[in-house]
Design a protein around this motif. Structure first.
Motif, PDB file in Angstrom:
ATOM      1  N   HIS A 112     -42.087  22.854  43.552  1.00 34.09           N
ATOM      2  CA  HIS A 112     -43.383  22.903  43.692  1.00 34.09           C
ATOM      3  C   HIS A 112     -43.998  24.442  43.045  1.00 34.09           C
ATOM      4  N   ILE A 113     -44.990  24.227  42.790  1.00 35.37           N
ATOM      5  CA  ILE A 113     -45.872  25.614  42.403  1.00 35.37           C
ATOM      6  C   ILE A 113     -46.596  25.966  43.660  1.00 35.37           C
ATOM      7  N   HIS A 136     -53.722  15.360  46.064  1.00 32.16           N
ATOM      8  CA  HIS A 136     -52.608  15.806  45.053  1.00 32.16           C
ATOM      9  C   HIS A 136     -51.261  15.673  45.637  1.00 32.16           C
ATOM     10  N   GLY A 137     -51.012  15.148  46.595  1.00 29.55           N
ATOM     11  CA  GLY A 137     -49.559  15.213  46.897  1.00 29.55           C
ATOM     12  C   GLY A 137     -48.932  16.640  47.287  1.00 29.55           C
ATOM     13  N   GLY A 138     -49.935  17.397  47.844  1.00 32.79           N
ATOM     14  CA  GLY A 138     -49.410  18.909  47.898  1.00 32.79           C
ATOM     15  C   GLY A 138     -49.615  19.159  49.645  1.00 32.79           C
ATOM     16  N   GLN A 139     -49.511  20.529  49.733  1.00 34.47           N
ATOM     17  CA  GLN A 139     -49.670  20.707  51.372  1.00 34.47           C
ATOM     18  C   GLN A 139     -50.344  22.080  51.494  1.00 34.47           C
ATOM     19  N   LEU A 140     -51.395  22.254  52.451  1.00 39.72           N
ATOM     20  CA  LEU A 140     -51.897  23.482  52.554  1.00 39.72           C
ATOM     21  C   LEU A 140     -51.505  23.891  53.860  1.00 39.72           C
ATOM     22  N   VAL A 161     -51.077  27.102  48.839  1.00 40.02           N
ATOM     23  CA  VAL A 161     -51.370  25.801  48.520  1.00 40.02           C
ATOM     24  C   VAL A 161     -50.049  25.590  47.541  1.00 40.02           C
ATOM     25  N   SER A 162     -49.367  24.402  48.264  1.00 45.11           N
ATOM     26  CA  SER A 162     -48.339  23.981  47.375  1.00 45.11           C
ATOM     27  C   SER A 162     -48.294  22.596  46.588  1.00 45.11           C
ATOM     28  N   LEU A 163     -48.128  22.808  45.323  1.00 41.55           N
ATOM     29  CA  LEU A 163     -48.299  21.400  44.514  1.00 41.55           C
ATOM     30  C   LEU A 163     -47.276  21.007  43.786  1.00 41.55           C
TER      31      LEU A 163
END
Length: 161
Positions: A83-84, A138-142, A156-158
């Motif tokens: 992840h970014i 976007h398939g990420g997590q906040l 924000v993890s993308l």
């Protein structure tokens, strides 16, 4: 299901620096130091740049609202294995643990010292709920974390492309 997303491959460094540039004047006006802490050569992400800008501006608006005069906001980006992570860490009052997960709920406003005249989300209680919806699309997590008197950090993890 009504959220339209137009994905493009982008460099996280560019996204973060462009968003930071939108806040230079406002942060100077409020005597708040806006610091960029971006690891070089990050992997690309496939996101809608307009939507990700919306996410980051929602988070930065909150950080500016709750950071005291002379405070600091750190806008950072780093890479984990898959992840970014883009984070906004302010030097405001932070939040109690029981409020951390709830700040992403629609219409939720805290009773803590972060709530000023405008409330946590500028009045509507929708900013971070919308941001989370965009990140999830976007398939990420906040997520958010806080430490006593150490401000609030929103992450924000993308997924990496």
């Amino acid at each position: 299901g009504e959220l339209s997303i137009s994905r493009q491959t982008i460099e996280p460094e560019r996204l973060v620096s462009e968003v930071a540039s939108l806040y230079q004047i406002e942060s100077q006006r409020k005597n708040i130091s806006l610091v960029l802490d971006v690891v070089p050569n990050l992997a690309s992400v496939e996101v809608d740049p307009v939507r990700m800008t919306q996410v980051l501006t929602n988070i930065l608006d909150n950080a500016l609202r709750h950071t005291p005069d002379g405070g600091q906001i750190i806008l950072a980006a780093k890479q984990t294995e898959a992840h970014i992570e883009i984070s906004v860490h302010d030097s405001g009052p932070g939040l109690p643990p029981e409020d951390l997960e709830r700040i992403f709920e629609r219409f939720y406003r805290t009773d803590s010292s972060r709530q000023r005249d405008e409330g946590l989300l500028g009045g509507s209680g929708l900013g971070l709920a919308i941001a989370r919806s965009i990140v999830l699309a976007h398939g990420g997590q906040l997520t958010a974390e806080t430490a006593a008197a150490n401000g609030l950090k929103v992450i924000v993890s993308l997924p990496i492309k």
